[in-house]
Motif scaffolding. Structure first.
Motif, short mmCIF file in Angstrom:
data_model
loop_
_atom_site.label_atom_id
_atom_site.label_comp_id
_atom_site.label_asym_id
_atom_site.label_seq_id
_atom_site.Cartn_x
_atom_site.Cartn_y
_atom_site.Cartn_z
N GLU A 98 80.53 1.24 73.45
CA GLU A 98 81.13 0.39 74.86
C GLU A 98 81.78 1.25 75.74
O GLU A 98 82.25 2.28 75.54
CB GLU A 98 81.96 -0.93 74.26
N SER A 99 82.03 0.60 77.00
CA SER A 99 82.57 1.34 77.97
C SER A 99 84.22 1.78 77.54
O SER A 99 84.56 2.70 78.33
CB SER A 99 82.57 0.56 79.35
N ASN A 100 84.66 0.87 76.72
CA ASN A 100 86.09 1.55 76.40
C ASN A 100 86.06 2.65 75.43
O ASN A 100 87.05 3.05 74.64
CB ASN A 100 86.72 0.31 75.99
N GLY A 101 85.01 3.20 74.80
CA GLY A 101 84.76 4.08 73.86
C GLY A 101 84.65 3.54 72.57
O GLY A 101 84.53 4.05 71.66
N ASN A 102 84.87 2.22 72.31
CA ASN A 102 84.73 1.53 71.02
C ASN A 102 83.33 1.65 70.55
O ASN A 102 82.28 1.44 71.17
CB ASN A 102 85.15 0.28 71.00
N SER A 106 74.18 9.22 70.37
CA SER A 106 75.17 8.22 70.82
C SER A 106 74.63 7.62 72.07
O SER A 106 73.60 8.29 73.02
CB SER A 106 76.24 9.02 71.34
N LEU A 107 74.51 6.09 72.14
CA LEU A 107 74.20 5.61 73.39
C LEU A 107 75.61 5.02 74.08
O LEU A 107 76.26 4.65 73.58
CB LEU A 107 73.19 4.30 72.97
#
Length: 326
Positions: free
Chosen positions: A308-312, A235-236
């Protein structure tokens, strides 16, 4: 019958290549015979890599020859850096449409400048006539059992990258569109045409790292090789990927991470190592004056997830550069 007339090919070799780089003690016999004779130090493993650069594919036809000489060696040294190997020897095969001595002189100047920086000796090669292409083979030393390999990542490893990503891809995009004219963008052109191999970082990290690769085809494609060969996933965290201000502005404007993860030509290192190494990585980063940034985690679940920063999960339109893709 005594033949004294020097052929054009050997005149070119003697004039420009025979003494292009300084001599090393581990070279018994260099340019001038059918093969070089070399000594590998005790306790060392020999690392060997080779790349070919072709006009119109890897560089623009009107590229500055000095920059091209630099890049031809740099992209190969980057492969040694990814193995944790210290460079030693290089061979050069140069195919030229014609002998333009000004071009050859400038090419050699760029090549020799980087060779001197890393104490690399030119030990042989070939010159031929044909479409412009450059093949370089590099040789380096890494202590036995310390080479960083693609097949050794472990679940739980942190994933790091050196430098910033996406600069070369942005420069290439603008050069293709004839848009890159601002002096503020000259560092981006340097990232594309004069990449800096991360040799010092590779050597410094080799005792810590489980696996490594240099980023030539893009982060996703190259990290994907590590995951496939190691039988793991990852995961990145996209927001943790280090960006220059120019690339960051493009990402913010379009919310598109393609330049940074798929663009290619970064020639940075991607390294995986255990959490216990975090403090030492920070010390190495400070000592080298080079950003070494933690961007993700090796996981048991197969596949590569970009968050992404929102977890998506963000899905890239393509993974990276492929010579033979349709």
């Amino acid at each position: 019958m005594k033949i004294t007339r020097e052929t054009a090919e050997f005149a070119l070799i003697n004039r420009y290549f025979k003494k292009l780089t300084k001599s090393r003690d581990d070279v018994v016999l260099g340019i001038g015979d059918d093969a070089a004779l070399l000594k590998v130090p005790d306790g060392m493993t020999l690392a060997v890599s080779m790349d070919t650069l072709v006009s119109g594919i890897h560089f623009f036809e009107d590229v500055t020859p000095e920059y091209l000489g630099h890049k031809a060696l740099a992209v190969n040294l980057s492969d040694l850096a990814a193995m944790g190997a210290a460079p030693a020897w290089v061979t050069l095969s140069l195919t030229l449409p014609e002998v333009n001595e000004t071009w050859v002189y400038d090419f050699c100047r760029g090549f020799a400048g980087l060779a001197k920086q890393y104490d690399v000796q030119l030990i042989g090669g070939d010159t031929t006539k044909g479409p412009l292409s450059i093949s370089v083979q590099v040789h380096g030393f890494v202590p036995q059992h310390l080479a960083m390999r693609r097949d050794a990542a472990r679940v739980g490893d942190d994933i790091y990258v050196t430098g910033t990503l996406g600069d070369a891809a942005l420069a290439l995009k603008h050069l293709k569109d004839n848009q890159l004219k601002s002096p503020l963008s000259l560092p981006l052109i340097d990232r594309l045409e004069r990449p800096q191999p991360r040799v010092e970082a590779g050597v410094a990290l080799r005792h810590l790292a489980h696996s490594a690769i240099d980023l030539s085809d893009g982060l996703l494609a190259d990290l994907g090789h590590i995951l496939s060969l190691s039988g793991v996933g990852a995961s990145l965290a996209l927001e943790k990927i280090p960006l220059s201000s120019e690339v960051a502005s493009v990402v913010d404007l379009h919310r598109d991470w393609s330049l940074t993860v798929s663009g290619g030509d970064d020639y940075e290192l991607c390294v995986t190592l255990p959490e216990a190494g975090r403090a030492e990585v920070a010390e190495i980063s400070c000592r080298l004056g080079l950003a070494i940034t933690r961007i993700g985690k090796i996981e048991k679940q197969p596949g590569l997830r970009c968050r992404e920063s929102n977890g998506n999960i963000w899905s890239p339109p393509h993974l990276g550069f492929d010579h033979f893709s349709s």
